[in-house]
Scaffold this motif. Structure first.
Motif, mmCIF file in Angstrom:
data_model
loop_
_atom_site.group_PDB
_atom_site.id
_atom_site.type_symbol
_atom_site.label_atom_id
_atom_site.label_comp_id
_atom_site.label_asym_id
_atom_site.label_seq_id
_atom_site.Cartn_x
_atom_site.Cartn_y
_atom_site.Cartn_z
ATOM 1 N N ALA A 167 0.833 -1.209 0.000
ATOM 2 C CA ALA A 167 0.000 0.000 0.000
ATOM 3 C C ALA A 167 0.867 1.259 0.000
ATOM 4 N N PHE A 168 1.918 1.251 0.821
ATOM 5 C CA PHE A 168 2.823 2.409 0.863
ATOM 6 C C PHE A 168 3.514 2.598 -0.481
ATOM 7 N N ASN A 169 4.087 1.524 -1.024
ATOM 8 C CA ASN A 169 4.805 1.622 -2.302
ATOM 9 C C ASN A 169 3.886 2.068 -3.427
ATOM 10 N N ASP A 170 2.649 1.573 -3.424
ATOM 11 C CA ASP A 170 1.691 2.002 -4.441
ATOM 12 C C ASP A 170 1.434 3.502 -4.354
ATOM 13 N N ARG A 171 1.178 3.964 -3.150
ATOM 14 C CA ARG A 171 0.885 5.394 -2.993
ATOM 15 C C ARG A 171 2.104 6.230 -3.363
ATOM 16 N N ALA A 172 3.277 5.824 -2.916
ATOM 17 C CA ALA A 172 4.486 6.621 -3.142
ATOM 18 C C ALA A 172 4.967 6.564 -4.592
ATOM 19 N N SER A 173 4.423 5.642 -5.377
ATOM 20 C CA SER A 173 4.893 5.539 -6.760
ATOM 21 C C SER A 173 3.849 5.978 -7.783
ATOM 22 N N PHE A 210 1.434 8.866 -9.539
ATOM 23 C CA PHE A 210 1.337 10.301 -9.769
ATOM 24 C C PHE A 210 -0.006 10.778 -9.248
ATOM 25 N N PRO A 211 -0.119 11.868 -8.607
ATOM 26 C CA PRO A 211 0.835 12.932 -8.359
ATOM 27 C C PRO A 211 1.582 12.783 -7.021
ATOM 28 N N ASP A 212 1.172 11.793 -6.193
ATOM 29 C CA ASP A 212 1.826 11.627 -4.895
ATOM 30 C C ASP A 212 3.314 11.325 -5.041
ATOM 31 N N LEU A 213 3.681 10.760 -6.164
ATOM 32 C CA LEU A 213 5.080 10.457 -6.472
ATOM 33 C C LEU A 213 5.964 11.696 -6.340
ATOM 34 N N ILE A 214 5.447 12.834 -6.750
ATOM 35 C CA ILE A 214 6.215 14.085 -6.693
ATOM 36 C C ILE A 214 6.598 14.403 -5.243
ATOM 37 N N VAL A 215 5.613 14.380 -4.366
ATOM 38 C CA VAL A 215 5.870 14.683 -2.953
ATOM 39 C C VAL A 215 6.757 13.601 -2.337
ATOM 40 N N ALA A 216 6.495 12.342 -2.661
ATOM 41 C CA ALA A 216 7.294 11.237 -2.103
ATOM 42 C C ALA A 216 8.766 11.389 -2.468
ATOM 43 N N ARG A 217 9.044 11.725 -3.715
ATOM 44 C CA ARG A 217 10.443 11.887 -4.140
ATOM 45 C C ARG A 217 11.088 13.108 -3.503
ATOM 46 N N LEU A 218 10.338 14.202 -3.465
ATOM 47 C CA LEU A 218 10.884 15.432 -2.886
ATOM 48 C C LEU A 218 11.196 15.286 -1.392
ATOM 49 N N LEU A 219 10.390 14.495 -0.686
ATOM 50 C CA LEU A 219 10.546 14.372 0.761
ATOM 51 C C LEU A 219 11.251 13.080 1.180
ATOM 52 N N GLY A 220 11.762 12.328 0.220
ATOM 53 C CA GLY A 220 12.597 11.174 0.540
ATOM 54 C C GLY A 220 11.868 9.922 0.990
ATOM 55 N N PHE A 221 10.642 9.726 0.589
ATOM 56 C CA PHE A 221 9.938 8.486 0.895
ATOM 57 C C PHE A 221 10.380 7.427 -0.112
ATOM 58 N N ALA A 222 11.284 6.577 0.299
ATOM 59 C CA ALA A 222 11.872 5.584 -0.600
ATOM 60 C C ALA A 222 11.015 4.327 -0.666
ATOM 61 N N HIS A 223 11.147 3.625 -1.773
ATOM 62 C CA HIS A 223 10.494 2.330 -1.976
ATOM 63 C C HIS A 223 10.940 1.379 -0.867
ATOM 64 N N MET A 224 10.023 0.603 -0.310
ATOM 65 C CA MET A 224 10.340 -0.342 0.765
ATOM 66 C C MET A 224 10.300 -1.764 0.221
ATOM 67 N N GLY A 225 11.177 -2.603 0.740
ATOM 68 C CA GLY A 225 11.207 -4.008 0.330
ATOM 69 C C GLY A 225 10.247 -4.847 1.159
#
Length: 195
Positions: A154-160, A162-177
């Motif tokens: 759920a986290f990876n889906d949201r963080a990857s 668009f448009p949430d991807l923009i905020v995730a990348r800017l604020l350092g929310f990295a993909h989790m394994g």
């Protein structure tokens, strides 16, 4: 007038970014909570294993290497779990944790198979109780692992997306394994039963 429009647009974008950040933070906290549930069950298993080994030791004097392998694998799994807890679920720590858990599971399985060869040990009330506790704990770990993986997904889906991807990348929310119970294709295949 144009200044108000620009200001209004900036406020809307800022509010949207704050909302996205809060959703990502909430989901990251849910992932951490899900891992904490796994951690509780792993601690329980780590605490049960020395008792299991001690009970078995009296009966299985010729199987010292099996008992030592289980003890060694338990210690490595504890160390990997501690490393993962302190390194905020980074990729290397997650891979080392998965490998250590897989090794422990294999050695524990070999121990339980070896117990079958010792009828007195298999019939021992303390051994039966510990075996049931281990089996129950393994089931709980499996359910907790699934809940963790669901939260990570759920986290990876949201963080990857668009448009949430923009905020995730800017604020350092990295993909989790995710945690996997096995690593090789051979281990993932079902055993073939032939008559």
């Amino acid at each position: 007038m144009a200044a108000y429009i620009v200001l209004g647009l900036v406020v809307v974008i800022a509010l949207w970014a704050v909302g996205v950040y809060n959703r990502l933070r909430t989901q990251k906290n849910q992932v951490e909570n899900a891992f904490a549930q796994i951690d509780v069950q792993l601690k329980r298993r780590y605490d049960l294993i020395p008792n299991l080994v001690e009970v078995a030791r009296g009966y299985m004097q010729h199987e010292a290497s099996t008992l030592e392998a289980v003890t060694r694998a338990r210690n490595q799994a504890v160390a990997a779990s501690d490393a993962l807890r302190s390194h905020a679920r980074d990729g290397k720590a997650l891979a080392a944790f998965s490998a250590a858990e897989q090794a422990l599971g294999g050695d524990l399985g070999r121990l339980m198979m070896t117990v079958e060869a010792y009828p007195d040990l298999k019939a021992d009330a303390q051994m039966q109780s510990l075996s049931e506790e281990i089996a129950s704990t393994e089931n709980r770990i499996g359910f907790a692992r699934q809940a963790f993986n669901d939260q990570v997904l759920a986290f990876n889906d949201r963080a990857s997306q668009f448009p949430d991807l923009i905020v995730a990348r800017l604020l350092g929310f990295a993909h989790m394994g995710m945690l996997e119970s096995t690593t090789s294709a051979q281990e993932r295949t079902a055993p073939q039963v032939r008559f």
